[in-house]
Write a protein that holds these residues in place. Structure first.
Motif, short mmCIF file in Angstrom:
data_model
loop_
_atom_site.label_atom_id
_atom_site.label_comp_id
_atom_site.label_asym_id
_atom_site.label_seq_id
_atom_site.Cartn_x
_atom_site.Cartn_y
_atom_site.Cartn_z
N LEU A 8 39.17 53.47 10.91
CA LEU A 8 38.31 52.66 11.77
C LEU A 8 39.11 51.45 12.26
N GLN A 9 38.91 51.08 13.52
CA GLN A 9 39.62 49.95 14.10
C GLN A 9 38.72 48.71 14.11
N ALA A 10 39.24 47.63 13.56
CA ALA A 10 38.50 46.37 13.58
C ALA A 10 38.60 45.73 14.96
N GLU A 11 37.66 44.84 15.25
CA GLU A 11 37.64 44.11 16.51
C GLU A 11 37.66 42.61 16.21
N LEU A 12 38.04 41.83 17.20
CA LEU A 12 37.99 40.38 17.06
C LEU A 12 36.54 39.91 17.10
N TRP A 13 36.16 39.09 16.11
CA TRP A 13 34.84 38.47 16.15
C TRP A 13 34.95 37.00 16.54
N SER A 14 35.85 36.26 15.86
CA SER A 14 36.01 34.84 16.17
C SER A 14 37.36 34.36 15.66
N SER A 15 37.94 33.41 16.38
CA SER A 15 39.21 32.80 15.99
C SER A 15 38.99 31.30 15.80
N MET A 16 39.58 30.75 14.76
CA MET A 16 39.42 29.31 14.52
C MET A 16 39.91 28.52 15.74
N PRO A 17 39.11 27.59 16.25
CA PRO A 17 39.52 26.80 17.41
C PRO A 17 40.77 25.97 17.11
N ASP A 18 41.58 25.77 18.13
CA ASP A 18 42.81 24.99 17.96
C ASP A 18 42.52 23.60 17.41
#
Length: 300
Positions: A8-18
């Motif tokens: 199964l391939q994971a997807e981006l949910w959220s990235s910590m803001p700069d």
């Protein structure tokens, strides 16, 4: 017959803001664990709140963060500690396994942190790593410290629903890390990071017996970290240097692998979310990313 392994391939949910990524603040955790490296965060301990927000810890900088369903990040607590694991208690408060300070309680409304367990029989912990609450409120947690194959003395503790007394269930672990009970509450699974194994611990009114090997993961620069169990009893294991979540059925057969390598290699911990608890949220700590993966096909 060996079951077919789904990928199964994971997807981006959220990235910590700069704006929340730190590089100039001193951190003893970075000095000890990532010497010479620039570390702007190290996310762990994802915990899904009743309102759909995801709470995570940032180990080296002692921060507790909330990620709202719309992707907004908020620092809810900033304190002198190295928070690693985090779980909700049945009473609605959050508990934290903190490497420096032991087991802590966090009021999610105020951000106030108070100690719950700071040591055992006047002895300090080696360095607490992760924790788990059984359905009746019994607390289990790991005390990993710097243990490993050279020093297999990591501990697993248990405290009853009243959280008044501690019991050492195991004191021979080569770096005990993530942990979770089976649905019946009769067994405890524990990730042993440095030996790349999952141990199965039968649970009794007092102590354990016939602790055995449930699964062995591929070796690498690290090993198994956070654990989770789905409603069918399948075990999900984050590998902290393979960028993957390995999935095993209740018999210890691998049935799937969730690939997170597009986002990083340090997959550290995970939790369920979504309307039917059929989505995994996974911390990818080397990049400050939270990935997600649908597990509907594994629940059919």
């Amino acid at each position: 017959m060996t079951p077919e392994i789904q990928i199964l391939q994971a997807e981006l949910w959220s990235s910590m803001p700069d704006a929340l990524r730190l590089q100039d603040r001193p951190s003893g955790w970075v000095t000890a664990n990532k010497p010479g490296a620039k570390v702007d965060s190290f996310l762990e301990g994802p915990t899904m709140a009743p309102d759909g927000a995801l709470w995570v810890v940032d180990i080296p900088y002692g921060r507790i963060l909330r990620v709202a369903p719309d992707g907004t990040w908020t620092v809810m607590a900033d304190y002198d500690g190295w928070p690693n694991g985090m779980r909700y208690r049945p009473d609605g408060t959050l508990c934290i396994a903190d490497y420096k300070r032991g087991i802590l309680r966090l009021d999610p409304q105020t951000g106030t942190i108070t100690p719950l367990f700071e040591g055992y029989r006047s002895e300090g912990f080696k360095g607490c790593n992760d924790l788990w609450f059984a359905q009746d409120g019994t607390l289990f947690f790991t005390d990993q410290g710097q243990t490993g194959l050279h020093d297999p003395s990591g501990r697993v503790y248990r405290a009853g629903p009243g959280l008044s007394d501690l019991e050492v269930l195991l004191d021979t672990g080569p770096s005990p890390n993530g942990l979770v009970t089976n649905h019946a509450g009769t067994e405890l699974y524990v990730a042993m990071t440095r030996s790349c194994e999952i141990w199965r611990m039968p649970l009794f009114a007092t102590g354990t017996s016939k602790v055995g090997l449930f699964a062995r993961l591929p070796a690498g620069r690290s090993g198994p970290d956070g654990l989770a169990l789905d409603r069918l009893g399948n075990l999900y294991v984050c590998h902290a240097s393979r960028g993957s979540v390995f999935v095993y059925n209740p018999h210890g057969d691998q049935i799937a692998r969730i690939d997170c390598q597009a986002f990083g290699l340090t997959t550290t911990n995970l939790t369920f979310g979504g309307a039917d608890c059929d989505t995994l949220f996974i911390t990818v700590s080397d990049t400050g990313i939270i990935a997600k993966a649908s597990i509907k096909t594994l629940l059919e």
